[in-house]
Design an enzyme around this catalytic site. Sequence first.
Site, PDB file in Angstrom:
ATOM      1  N   ASN A 272     -36.721  14.226  22.799  1.00 27.30           N
ATOM      2  CA  ASN A 272     -36.139  14.010  21.476  1.00 27.30           C
ATOM      3  C   ASN A 272     -35.324  15.211  21.007  1.00 27.30           C
ATOM      4  O   ASN A 272     -34.297  15.051  20.347  1.00 27.30           O
ATOM      5  CB  ASN A 272     -37.242  13.707  20.464  1.00 27.30           C
ATOM      6  CG  ASN A 272     -37.848  12.333  20.668  1.00 27.30           C
ATOM      7  OD1 ASN A 272     -37.161  11.330  20.600  1.00 27.30           O
ATOM      8  ND2 ASN A 272     -39.141  12.284  20.931  1.00 27.30           N
TER       9      ASN A 272
ATOM     10  N   LYS B 139     -36.006  19.241  29.447  1.00 30.88           N
ATOM     11  CA  LYS B 139     -36.826  19.992  30.387  1.00 30.88           C
ATOM     12  C   LYS B 139     -36.388  19.620  31.798  1.00 30.88           C
ATOM     13  O   LYS B 139     -36.109  18.454  32.075  1.00 30.88           O
ATOM     14  CB  LYS B 139     -38.313  19.683  30.194  1.00 30.88           C
ATOM     15  CG  LYS B 139     -38.859  20.104  28.841  1.00 30.88           C
ATOM     16  CD  LYS B 139     -40.336  19.764  28.709  1.00 30.88           C
ATOM     17  CE  LYS B 139     -40.865  20.160  27.338  1.00 30.88           C
ATOM     18  NZ  LYS B 139     -42.304  19.815  27.185  1.00 30.88           N
TER      19      LYS B 139
ATOM     20  N   ASP C 267     -40.575   7.509  29.042  1.00 29.18           N
ATOM     21  CA  ASP C 267     -41.439   8.680  29.202  1.00 29.18           C
ATOM     22  C   ASP C 267     -42.896   8.263  29.363  1.00 29.18           C
ATOM     23  O   ASP C 267     -43.622   8.840  30.181  1.00 29.18           O
ATOM     24  CB  ASP C 267     -41.278   9.636  28.022  1.00 29.18           C
ATOM     25  CG  ASP C 267     -41.524   8.968  26.670  1.00 29.18           C
ATOM     26  OD1 ASP C 267     -41.308   7.744  26.547  1.00 29.18           O
ATOM     27  OD2 ASP C 267     -41.923   9.686  25.729  1.00 29.18           O
ATOM     28  N   ARG C 268     -43.323   7.247  28.623  1.00 26.56           N
ATOM     29  CA  ARG C 268     -44.700   6.767  28.742  1.00 26.56           C
ATOM     30  C   ARG C 268     -44.935   6.128  30.113  1.00 26.56           C
ATOM     31  O   ARG C 268     -46.009   6.291  30.714  1.00 26.56           O
ATOM     32  CB  ARG C 268     -45.001   5.768  27.624  1.00 26.56           C
ATOM     33  CG  ARG C 268     -44.896   6.357  26.223  1.00 26.56           C
ATOM     34  CD  ARG C 268     -45.149   5.329  25.139  1.00 26.56           C
ATOM     35  NE  ARG C 268     -46.549   4.897  25.143  1.00 26.56           N
ATOM     36  CZ  ARG C 268     -47.009   3.898  24.392  1.00 26.56           C
ATOM     37  NH1 ARG C 268     -46.182   3.197  23.628  1.00 26.56           N
ATOM     38  NH2 ARG C 268     -48.286   3.570  24.443  1.00 26.56           N
TER      39      ARG C 268
ATOM     40  N   THR D 267     -53.364  26.385  -0.735  1.00 26.50           N
ATOM     41  CA  THR D 267     -52.530  25.231  -0.364  1.00 26.50           C
ATOM     42  C   THR D 267     -52.127  25.301   1.094  1.00 26.50           C
ATOM     43  O   THR D 267     -52.210  24.306   1.828  1.00 26.50           O
ATOM     44  CB  THR D 267     -51.288  25.163  -1.268  1.00 26.50           C
ATOM     45  OG1 THR D 267     -51.714  24.948  -2.620  1.00 26.50           O
ATOM     46  CG2 THR D 267     -50.372  24.021  -0.850  1.00 26.50           C
TER      47      THR D 267
END
Length: 243
Positions: free
Chosen positions: A9, A13, A96-97, A172
């Site tokens: 995204n 690589k 990719d999955r 916070t």
Amino acid sequence: MLLAVDIGNTKIKAAVFEGAALVEKFVFDKEAGLEDIKKISEKFPKAVQSIMSSVGKEDDKLLLWLKEHTQLTDVSHNLTFPFQNNYATPATLGIDRMVLAAGATLQYPNKHRLVIDAGTCITYDFVDGSDTYLGGAISPGLQLRYNAMHTFTAKLPLLYAQMPQNYIGNSTKESMHSGAVNGLLHELNGFVNQYCEQYQDVTVILTGGDADFLAKRLKNTIFANSNFLLESLNLLYLYTNQK
């Protein structure tokens, strides 16, 4: 030698492999993709085979260059994968999955495998012991959680991943770190526990940009490997060519 390229995204690589061995890995911005790939090719002139996967729109110039200068395997849904795909909408399953599921199938034969990719989004992909891909889950990644808190509220600051000092945040910023990091760790452990309760002896592989940050803080036994997608591309190339 093989040049493996993963277009994500936000980053590209790449890695050069000699057989099963990873020789060198590279990470660079998508905008500089073609020029950096050329530099890798100059450094490794014997890398005349290539394989590429992309989670979104492919870089046409990079794709054309790889086709002209290497023997390219462009991973698509039409490629032969080492598992039976039982996803209800197979055409929408991310490449990719599918690559990660293929790598898990080939590297850990005859086992139930759960691959968790901790990147921009967290993806969970499960292949059972009979090499059937059943599906998984998708949720916001670690930095995406920080970004959402900042973007969709009026006063919460933009923070970056940091391990909270305590699960009870006393400011916070510490509250946000606790919510983002501990919330994700509880999610990961919860999913792994669910799979392990239903299936015996599940092999869990954790990969992606946040794999190393998260791995040491998980309760379950996992294999953490930030290079697993690139290694899976190499395994898929070897499998495809053996076919």
